[in-house]
Design an enzyme around this catalytic site. Structure first.
Site, PDB file in Angstrom:
ATOM      1  N   LEU A 152     -27.788 -27.534 -24.752  1.00  0.00           N
ATOM      2  CA  LEU A 152     -26.777 -27.554 -23.678  1.00  0.00           C
ATOM      3  C   LEU A 152     -25.648 -28.774 -23.877  1.00  0.00           C
ATOM      4  O   LEU A 152     -25.566 -29.665 -22.958  1.00  0.00           O
ATOM      5  CB  LEU A 152     -27.089 -27.438 -22.173  1.00  0.00           C
ATOM      6  CG  LEU A 152     -25.999 -27.069 -21.389  1.00  0.00           C
ATOM      7  CD1 LEU A 152     -25.977 -25.402 -21.394  1.00  0.00           C
ATOM      8  CD2 LEU A 152     -26.612 -27.279 -19.795  1.00  0.00           C
ATOM      9  N   GLY A 153     -24.805 -28.659 -24.975  1.00  0.00           N
ATOM     10  CA  GLY A 153     -23.768 -29.577 -25.359  1.00  0.00           C
ATOM     11  C   GLY A 153     -22.562 -28.964 -25.136  1.00  0.00           C
ATOM     12  O   GLY A 153     -22.335 -28.142 -24.164  1.00  0.00           O
ATOM     13  N   ARG A 175     -33.078 -32.792 -25.361  1.00  0.00           N
ATOM     14  CA  ARG A 175     -34.031 -33.986 -25.365  1.00  0.00           C
ATOM     15  C   ARG A 175     -33.942 -34.469 -24.172  1.00  0.00           C
ATOM     16  O   ARG A 175     -34.923 -34.913 -23.440  1.00  0.00           O
ATOM     17  CB  ARG A 175     -33.710 -34.732 -26.636  1.00  0.00           C
ATOM     18  CG  ARG A 175     -34.173 -34.158 -27.938  1.00  0.00           C
ATOM     19  CD  ARG A 175     -33.540 -34.998 -29.016  1.00  0.00           C
ATOM     20  NE  ARG A 175     -32.118 -35.158 -28.912  1.00  0.00           N
ATOM     21  CZ  ARG A 175     -31.327 -35.700 -29.610  1.00  0.00           C
ATOM     22  NH1 ARG A 175     -32.058 -36.441 -30.710  1.00  0.00           N
ATOM     23  NH2 ARG A 175     -30.153 -35.755 -29.567  1.00  0.00           N
ATOM     24  N   ARG A 232     -28.117 -23.298 -36.181  1.00  0.00           N
ATOM     25  CA  ARG A 232     -28.699 -23.550 -37.518  1.00  0.00           C
ATOM     26  C   ARG A 232     -29.872 -22.511 -37.680  1.00  0.00           C
ATOM     27  O   ARG A 232     -30.826 -22.719 -36.847  1.00  0.00           O
ATOM     28  CB  ARG A 232     -29.080 -25.012 -37.844  1.00  0.00           C
ATOM     29  CG  ARG A 232     -27.522 -25.745 -37.923  1.00  0.00           C
ATOM     30  CD  ARG A 232     -26.873 -25.326 -39.196  1.00  0.00           C
ATOM     31  NE  ARG A 232     -25.747 -26.215 -39.316  1.00  0.00           N
ATOM     32  CZ  ARG A 232     -24.564 -25.857 -38.949  1.00  0.00           C
ATOM     33  NH1 ARG A 232     -24.241 -24.554 -38.396  1.00  0.00           N
ATOM     34  NH2 ARG A 232     -23.175 -26.546 -39.030  1.00  0.00           N
ATOM     35  N   ASP A 256     -26.533 -15.421 -36.051  1.00  0.00           N
ATOM     36  CA  ASP A 256     -25.465 -15.923 -36.848  1.00  0.00           C
ATOM     37  C   ASP A 256     -25.635 -16.935 -38.067  1.00  0.00           C
ATOM     38  O   ASP A 256     -24.877 -16.958 -39.154  1.00  0.00           O
ATOM     39  CB  ASP A 256     -24.338 -16.551 -35.922  1.00  0.00           C
ATOM     40  CG  ASP A 256     -22.947 -16.788 -36.890  1.00  0.00           C
ATOM     41  OD1 ASP A 256     -22.490 -15.986 -37.544  1.00  0.00           O
ATOM     42  OD2 ASP A 256     -22.708 -17.723 -36.835  1.00  0.00           O
ATOM     43  N   GLU A 261     -28.986 -19.697 -46.388  1.00  0.00           N
ATOM     44  CA  GLU A 261     -27.868 -19.145 -46.467  1.00  0.00           C
ATOM     45  C   GLU A 261     -27.205 -18.993 -47.877  1.00  0.00           C
ATOM     46  O   GLU A 261     -27.227 -19.964 -48.502  1.00  0.00           O
ATOM     47  CB  GLU A 261     -26.792 -19.547 -45.476  1.00  0.00           C
ATOM     48  CG  GLU A 261     -27.294 -19.142 -44.061  1.00  0.00           C
ATOM     49  CD  GLU A 261     -26.291 -19.788 -42.792  1.00  0.00           C
ATOM     50  OE1 GLU A 261     -25.115 -20.374 -43.255  1.00  0.00           O
ATOM     51  OE2 GLU A 261     -26.503 -19.765 -41.752  1.00  0.00           O
ATOM     52  N   HIS A 279     -22.711 -16.024 -40.677  1.00  0.00           N
ATOM     53  CA  HIS A 279     -22.050 -17.344 -40.227  1.00  0.00           C
ATOM     54  C   HIS A 279     -20.616 -17.307 -40.000  1.00  0.00           C
ATOM     55  O   HIS A 279     -19.882 -18.220 -40.526  1.00  0.00           O
ATOM     56  CB  HIS A 279     -22.610 -18.393 -41.097  1.00  0.00           C
ATOM     57  CG  HIS A 279     -22.613 -20.135 -40.651  1.00  0.00           C
ATOM     58  ND1 HIS A 279     -23.593 -20.734 -41.141  1.00  0.00           N
ATOM     59  CD2 HIS A 279     -21.900 -20.352 -39.797  1.00  0.00           C
ATOM     60  CE1 HIS A 279     -23.324 -21.895 -40.495  1.00  0.00           C
ATOM     61  NE2 HIS A 279     -22.446 -21.776 -39.698  1.00  0.00           N
TER      62      HIS A 279
HETATM   63  P1  NDP Z   1     -23.344 -31.351 -29.161  1.00  0.00           P
HETATM   64  O1  NDP Z   1     -23.505 -32.331 -30.047  1.00  0.00           O
HETATM   65  O2  NDP Z   1     -22.159 -31.247 -28.212  1.00  0.00           O
HETATM   66  O3  NDP Z   1     -24.406 -30.660 -28.431  1.00  0.00           O
HETATM   67  C1  NDP Z   1     -25.632 -30.481 -29.110  1.00  0.00           C
HETATM   68  C2  NDP Z   1     -26.677 -30.298 -27.977  1.00  0.00           C
HETATM   69  O4  NDP Z   1     -27.989 -30.135 -28.587  1.00  0.00           O
HETATM   70  C3  NDP Z   1     -26.920 -31.304 -27.006  1.00  0.00           C
HETATM   71  O5  NDP Z   1     -27.149 -30.897 -25.573  1.00  0.00           O
HETATM   72  C4  NDP Z   1     -28.205 -32.219 -27.284  1.00  0.00           C
HETATM   73  O6  NDP Z   1     -28.800 -32.872 -26.059  1.00  0.00           O
HETATM   74  C5  NDP Z   1     -29.044 -30.905 -27.927  1.00  0.00           C
HETATM   75  N1  NDP Z   1     -30.058 -31.488 -28.662  1.00  0.00           N
HETATM   76  C6  NDP Z   1     -29.982 -32.149 -29.924  1.00  0.00           C
HETATM   77  N2  NDP Z   1     -30.901 -32.612 -30.488  1.00  0.00           N
HETATM   78  C7  NDP Z   1     -31.975 -31.599 -29.854  1.00  0.00           C
HETATM   79  C8  NDP Z   1     -33.192 -31.721 -30.081  1.00  0.00           C
HETATM   80  N3  NDP Z   1     -33.807 -32.394 -31.063  1.00  0.00           N
HETATM   81  N4  NDP Z   1     -33.947 -30.784 -29.384  1.00  0.00           N
HETATM   82  C9  NDP Z   1     -33.469 -30.118 -28.231  1.00  0.00           C
HETATM   83  N5  NDP Z   1     -32.068 -30.195 -27.983  1.00  0.00           N
HETATM   84  C10 NDP Z   1     -31.228 -31.112 -28.674  1.00  0.00           C
HETATM   85  O7  NDP Z   1     -22.780 -30.319 -30.329  1.00  0.00           O
HETATM   86  P2  NDP Z   1     -22.054 -28.892 -30.157  1.00  0.00           P
HETATM   87  O8  NDP Z   1     -22.316 -28.228 -28.907  1.00  0.00           O
HETATM   88  O9  NDP Z   1     -20.476 -29.300 -30.576  1.00  0.00           O
HETATM   89  O10 NDP Z   1     -22.520 -27.926 -31.659  1.00  0.00           O
HETATM   90  C11 NDP Z   1     -24.017 -27.790 -31.468  1.00  0.00           C
HETATM   91  C12 NDP Z   1     -24.247 -27.202 -32.896  1.00  0.00           C
HETATM   92  O11 NDP Z   1     -23.836 -25.957 -33.055  1.00  0.00           O
HETATM   93  C13 NDP Z   1     -23.834 -27.731 -34.088  1.00  0.00           C
HETATM   94  O12 NDP Z   1     -24.604 -29.065 -34.308  1.00  0.00           O
HETATM   95  C14 NDP Z   1     -24.035 -26.683 -35.052  1.00  0.00           C
HETATM   96  O13 NDP Z   1     -25.253 -26.811 -35.629  1.00  0.00           O
HETATM   97  C15 NDP Z   1     -23.938 -25.410 -34.374  1.00  0.00           C
HETATM   98  N6  NDP Z   1     -22.875 -24.709 -34.798  1.00  0.00           N
HETATM   99  C16 NDP Z   1     -22.965 -23.384 -35.280  1.00  0.00           C
HETATM  100  C17 NDP Z   1     -21.638 -22.815 -35.439  1.00  0.00           C
HETATM  101  C18 NDP Z   1     -21.679 -21.516 -36.173  1.00  0.00           C
HETATM  102  O14 NDP Z   1     -20.756 -21.183 -36.927  1.00  0.00           O
HETATM  103  N7  NDP Z   1     -22.762 -20.716 -36.280  1.00  0.00           N
HETATM  104  C19 NDP Z   1     -20.358 -23.457 -35.519  1.00  0.00           C
HETATM  105  C20 NDP Z   1     -20.428 -24.433 -34.730  1.00  0.00           C
HETATM  106  C21 NDP Z   1     -21.545 -25.162 -34.508  1.00  0.00           C
HETATM  107  P3  NDP Z   1     -29.738 -34.146 -26.280  1.00  0.00           P
HETATM  108  O15 NDP Z   1     -28.838 -34.908 -26.970  1.00  0.00           O
HETATM  109  O16 NDP Z   1     -30.104 -34.533 -24.957  1.00  0.00           O
HETATM  110  O17 NDP Z   1     -31.018 -33.480 -26.770  1.00  0.00           O
END
Ligand code: NDP
Length: 324
Positions: A152-153, A175, A232, A256, A261, A279
């Site tokens: 939830l980012g 986390r 991912r 997606d 890939e 993707h």
């Molecule tokens: P953010 O950094 O804003 O959000 C990432 C979230 O994941 C945070 O809430 C973080 O919370 C949580 N997180 C990180 N590591 C872990 C873990 N080990 N276990 C559980 N939760 C975790 O990134 P965005 O929202 O901007 O992007 C998220 C991801 O989406 C990108 O990294 C990318 O891989 C993917 N993406 C895919 C696309 C596609 O084309 N399909 C396009 C764009 C992005 P906390 O730090 O508290 O763990």
């Protein structure tokens, strides 16, 4: 400092983004994702790399004057930012500008998977409707469902806000618990899967999340459960997912992203209870232009000695936010 630093574009790269870099810098494009054909002298001149996806550490290390890597995309698991920081190389990514596009695609993927809209579309297009009657009623509906979001980012929250308008309940696992949202938090991914009808992955890739969605998590999601992955492919144990979809351990999946890939396992492609997208979550021309501009802006700022717009946390921690 050179007025037009040499930027190496490593591997396939968005056309508009490449043109933007060429307007601002001297660019060398290595489509092959290798350093082949680059002389020792040319390698020694490269000050910046622009890349979408994987940049091997050996490539970074073969560029002695490298100062900065601009990653096209928010998920920079293909770039070892900690290794870069050790070498004093800054890394930037492209957050925010793609958030809404990715969230839109995620919601579309949820609806397609739950309501089988891809099959219904074929039913209309193929003439099957006229030949054999209406498309069968779908097994699932979004009504009264609970969606569990892993990650939830920025993107996860944009998805949650959209899904709230559909009347579904939201919960999440990160986390660490967020203090700025009221959604229920689950301390483990398995607990989140247990509580959710739909498990949606929006977390980053890389070693920390590798195969996090394993057979146990899928079993916890259950035989009426649906998995959606727009994060991912490496975050899901793909063979375990295929097994779960074949055996009915879970009901369906909308994906997606994939582990290797553009290869998608034949068994996954053969399954009717999957929606497979190549993707494309951020893949509109408008959004890709914004991403390309942000890569170029970061490089421009760096060479002007200004603060980077979007350094990744590893670079920030190492104090690599502006050129000294
Ligand atoms: P953010 O950094 O804003 O959000 C990432 C979230 O994941 C945070 O809430 C973080 O919370 C949580 N997180 C990180 N590591 C872990 C873990 N080990 N276990 C559980 N939760 C975790 O990134 P965005 O929202 O901007 O992007 C998220 C991801 O989406 C990108 O990294 C990318 O891989 C993917 N993406 C895919 C696309 C596609 O084309 N399909 C396009 C764009 C992005 P906390 O730090 O508290 O763990």
């Amino acid at each position: 400092a050179s007025p037009s630093p040499l930027v190496l574009v490593f591997g396939p790269y968005n056309g508009d983004g490449l043109a933007e870099l060429e307007r601002r810098f001297t660019v060398r494009h290595q489509k092959s994702r290798t350093l082949e054909g680059l002389s020792e002298a040319e390698r020694a001149e490269v000050k910046a790399v622009a890349v979408a996806g994987h940049l091997p550490n050996e490539t970074m290390d073969a560029l002695p004057a490298l100062e900065i890597v601009g990653h096209f995309g928010v998920g920079y698991d293909g770039v070892d930012a900690a290794h870069a920081a050790e070498r004093g190389v800054a890394v930037t990514n492209t957050p925010d500008v793609l958030t809404e596009e990715v969230a839109d695609t995620a919601v579309a993927l949820v609806l397609m998977t739950v309501r089988e809209l891809h099959h219904a579309e074929s039913h209309a297009r193929s003439g099957e409707w006229e030949r054999s009657g209406p498309y069968p009623l779908t097994r699932f509906s979004l009504r009264n469902k609970e969606v569990g979001i892993m990650g939830l980012g920025r993107i996860g929250l944009a998805i949650a806000h959209r899904l709230e308008a559909f009347g579904v309940k939201i919960r999440y696992h990160n986390r660490s618990e967020r203090s700025d949202v009221a959604y229920p938090y689950d301390a483990s991914l398995e607990a989140l899967a247990e509580q959710s009808d739909i498990l949606l992955i929006a977390a980053p890739g890389g070693p920390a999340t590798e195969k996090a969605v394993n057979a146990d998590v899928l079993a916890a999601l259950g035989n009426e459960g649906i998995l959606i992955n727009i994060g991912r492919g490496t975050t899901v144990d793909e063979p375990a997912l295929i097994e779960a979809l074949e055996q009915g351990t879970i009901a369906a999946a909308g994906l997606d992203v994939f582990a290797d890939e553009p290869r998608i396992p034949e068994r996954l492609r053969a399954l009717r209870n999957t929606v497979l997208l190549p993707h494309v979550a951020s893949a509109s021309r408008d959004t890709r232009i914004l991403m390309g501009n942000l890569v170029a802006d970061n490089l421009s700022r760096w060479f002007a000695g200004e603060r980077l717009e979007t350094p990744v946390p590893e670079s920030e921690k190492a104090g690599l936010t502006r050129r000294q």
